[in-house]
Write a protein that holds these residues in place. Structure first.
Motif, short mmCIF file in Angstrom:
data_model
loop_
_atom_site.label_atom_id
_atom_site.label_comp_id
_atom_site.label_asym_id
_atom_site.label_seq_id
_atom_site.Cartn_x
_atom_site.Cartn_y
_atom_site.Cartn_z
N ALA A 99 0.35 -0.97 -0.19
CA ALA A 99 0.22 0.22 0.24
C ALA A 99 1.02 1.45 -0.01
CB ALA A 99 -1.42 -0.21 1.66
N VAL A 100 -0.09 1.97 -0.43
CA VAL A 100 1.19 4.07 -0.84
C VAL A 100 0.16 4.54 -1.07
CG1 VAL A 100 2.50 4.88 -2.32
CG2 VAL A 100 3.19 2.53 -1.77
N GLN A 101 0.43 5.60 -0.01
CA GLN A 101 -0.29 7.37 0.17
C GLN A 101 0.54 8.39 -0.15
OE1 GLN A 101 -3.07 8.30 3.49
NE2 GLN A 101 -4.34 7.70 2.68
N ASP A 102 0.19 8.70 -1.02
CA ASP A 102 0.88 10.06 -0.93
C ASP A 102 0.18 10.95 -1.15
OD1 ASP A 102 0.38 9.56 -4.28
OD2 ASP A 102 2.00 10.26 -4.62
N HIS A 103 0.37 12.70 -1.37
CA HIS A 103 -1.02 13.62 -2.00
C HIS A 103 -1.72 13.38 -3.09
CE1 HIS A 103 2.50 14.05 -5.12
NE2 HIS A 103 1.29 15.03 -5.32
N ARG B 126 -8.64 7.34 1.05
CA ARG B 126 -7.85 8.47 2.03
C ARG B 126 -7.32 7.25 3.83
NH1 ARG B 126 -4.11 11.27 -0.42
NH2 ARG B 126 -2.80 11.98 1.45
N GLU B 127 -8.85 6.77 3.82
CA GLU B 127 -8.98 6.98 4.89
C GLU B 127 -8.89 5.16 5.14
OE1 GLU B 127 -9.64 7.54 8.53
OE2 GLU B 127 -8.74 10.06 7.72
N ALA B 128 -9.40 4.34 3.94
CA ALA B 128 -8.67 3.60 3.88
C ALA B 128 -7.26 2.32 3.99
CB ALA B 128 -9.48 2.93 3.43
N PHE B 129 -6.82 3.89 4.30
CA PHE B 129 -5.43 3.21 4.22
C PHE B 129 -4.64 2.71 5.60
CE2 PHE B 129 -0.38 4.80 5.20
CZ PHE B 129 -0.31 4.32 4.82
#
Length: 423
Positions: A246-250, A286-289
């Motif tokens: 998993a990856v999250q960025d802007h 986004r919250e699922a991260f």
């Protein structure tokens, strides 16, 4: 009246987070606790107006800061960030965490930090240069190779450090390469600096995983923030046999339980400046991260990301704080109750300042080391520091964060006591 009186920190503010962390360590400081108020008051805070002429001929004003939190152990050390949400309170907290971080790995530095409230993406390169140079001139009264040494942080890089070094040098009439670190190599920069913070996250994460019996081979990694810190850490974990899931960025939050192709992901990041157009993953809210099934979570973006509510949802066994202050104090308690081990920012991401120290030393001697030498020295310092902290945690039966503060604050306050008060 102290300028601290004008601050109104909330429960989620970075300065409140830092003060809460200091309060938790007070019972372990013994007689040195009489000096503890030193840790709660920055030594010096400078607020500057940064006026520049824009490309269209208009004049724009930006607000800049440089805070020196504590200089008992040496000159100030800490990055410069350009971000629209920069505030004095945030910079104070970041400078304080730098004080703790430098002492935790036993570097001869105090803590400092700086920033400008600006969205650098809205400036042309020439406007960015003019702003950087004007800011450097404004804070030039308190920085210097033996006084306070800035470095890159959010939205700043080697080019900005080069402009800062050149401006300071022109104003002092001599080339002073040691006034900043994180510079381009041909201006006195150090090999290994760009990936140093991410490497530190990996080294401390590897040691922590070994301690809790978590094999890196096949371990699932989730990373928030794929810049120099998160991206470099992810690369090293994947090389060790882990799987980036998993990856999250802007730009997006992407999940692939089978694992990301890191080469393809990095190509997208270089091309687009964000992960959104990586094709082989599911795009989620986004919250699922914070609900992703993973073994190791690396928050490597901004502070205050892990709230108590999010901490209840985290599936990881190990949290590695690549960012500064990503976990709120109440969330720390939630994670501890759930037996999730947190390697705190003030040791986990100290690889960057450690190699900055190497760069500073190399600049003074004009003798430069190979990247293998730098990585070996970095690994040794990080491992030794973490072992000292872990022994302290085991001795007092406290968290790694409180143990890191116990080790660091003892060093800081011992220096304060031995130096005494002047006059």
């Amino acid at each position: 009246m102290s300028y601290l009186s004008y601050l109104t920190p909330t429960l989620t503010s970075p300065w409140h987070t830092y003060l809460s962390q200091v309060d938790r360590v007070l019972p372990y400081l013994g007689p040195l606790a009489r000096w503890a108020e030193t840790l709660k008051r920055p030594k010096r805070a400078l607020i500057v107006d940064v006026p520049i002429e824009m490309d269209d001929g208009s004049v724009a004003h930006f607000e800049g800061y440089r805070v020196q939190h504590n200089l008992s152990r040496g000159p100030g050390k800490g990055g410069i960030r350009f971000h629209p949400d920069v505030t004095l309170e945030e910079v104070m907290a970041l400078s304080a965490w730098m004080t703790i971080k430098c002492a935790a790995v036993n570097l001869p530095y105090g803590g400092a930090k700086g920033g400008i409230r600006v969205d650098p993406k809205k400036l042309s390169e020439k406007e960015l240069e003019r702003m950087t140079r004007r800011y450097t001139s404004e804070i030039g009264i308190i920085i210097g190779p033996q006084r306070d040494i800035p470095a890159p942080d959010v939205n700043t890089n080697g080019q900005i450090m080069a402009w800062m070094m050149d401006t300071y040098s022109m104003n002092t009439g001599m080339t002073a390469t040691g006034v900043v670190t994180g510079k381009p190599l041909h201006l006195g920069g150090s090999l290994g600096r760009v990936k140093a913070t991410g490497r530190g996250v990996f080294v401390t994460g590897r040691e922590a995983a070994t301690r809790i019996g978590l094999p890196l081979e096949g371990a699932r990694i989730a990373v928030q923030g794929m810049g120099n810190v998160g991206g470099s850490a992810a690369e090293l974990f994947v090389q060790a046999g882990a799987r980036l899931v998993a990856v999250q960025d802007h730009s997006a939050t992407l999940v692939n339980p089978g694992g990301f192709d890191l080469a393809k992901a990095n190509e997208v990041l270089r091309r687009d400046g964000g992960i959104a157009n990586y094709a082989d993953a599911e795009r989620v809210d986004r919250e699922a991260f914070w609900d992703v099934e993973c073994d190791i979570l690396i928050p490597a973006a901004l502070e205050g990301q892990i709230t108590p509510e999010r901490a209840q949802r985290i599936k990881a066994k190990l949290v590695l704080e690549g960012a500064n202050g990503p976990t709120l104090p109440q969330a720390d308690d939630v994670l501890a109750d759930r037996n999730v081990l947190v390697v705190p920012d003030v040791i986990c991401n100290a690889g960057g300042v450690t190699v900055s120290y190497f760069e500073w030393v190399q600049d003074f001697s004009s003798f430069f080391w190979s990247e293998d030498e730098i990585n070996a020295r970095l690994d040794r310092i990080m491992v030794d520091a973490l072992r000292k902290i872990w022994d302290t945690a085991d001795h007092y039966k406290i968290s790694l964060r409180t143990a890191t503060y116990a080790v660091a604050c003892e060093r800081i306050l011992m220096a304060r006591e031995e130096r005494g008060l002047y006059p």
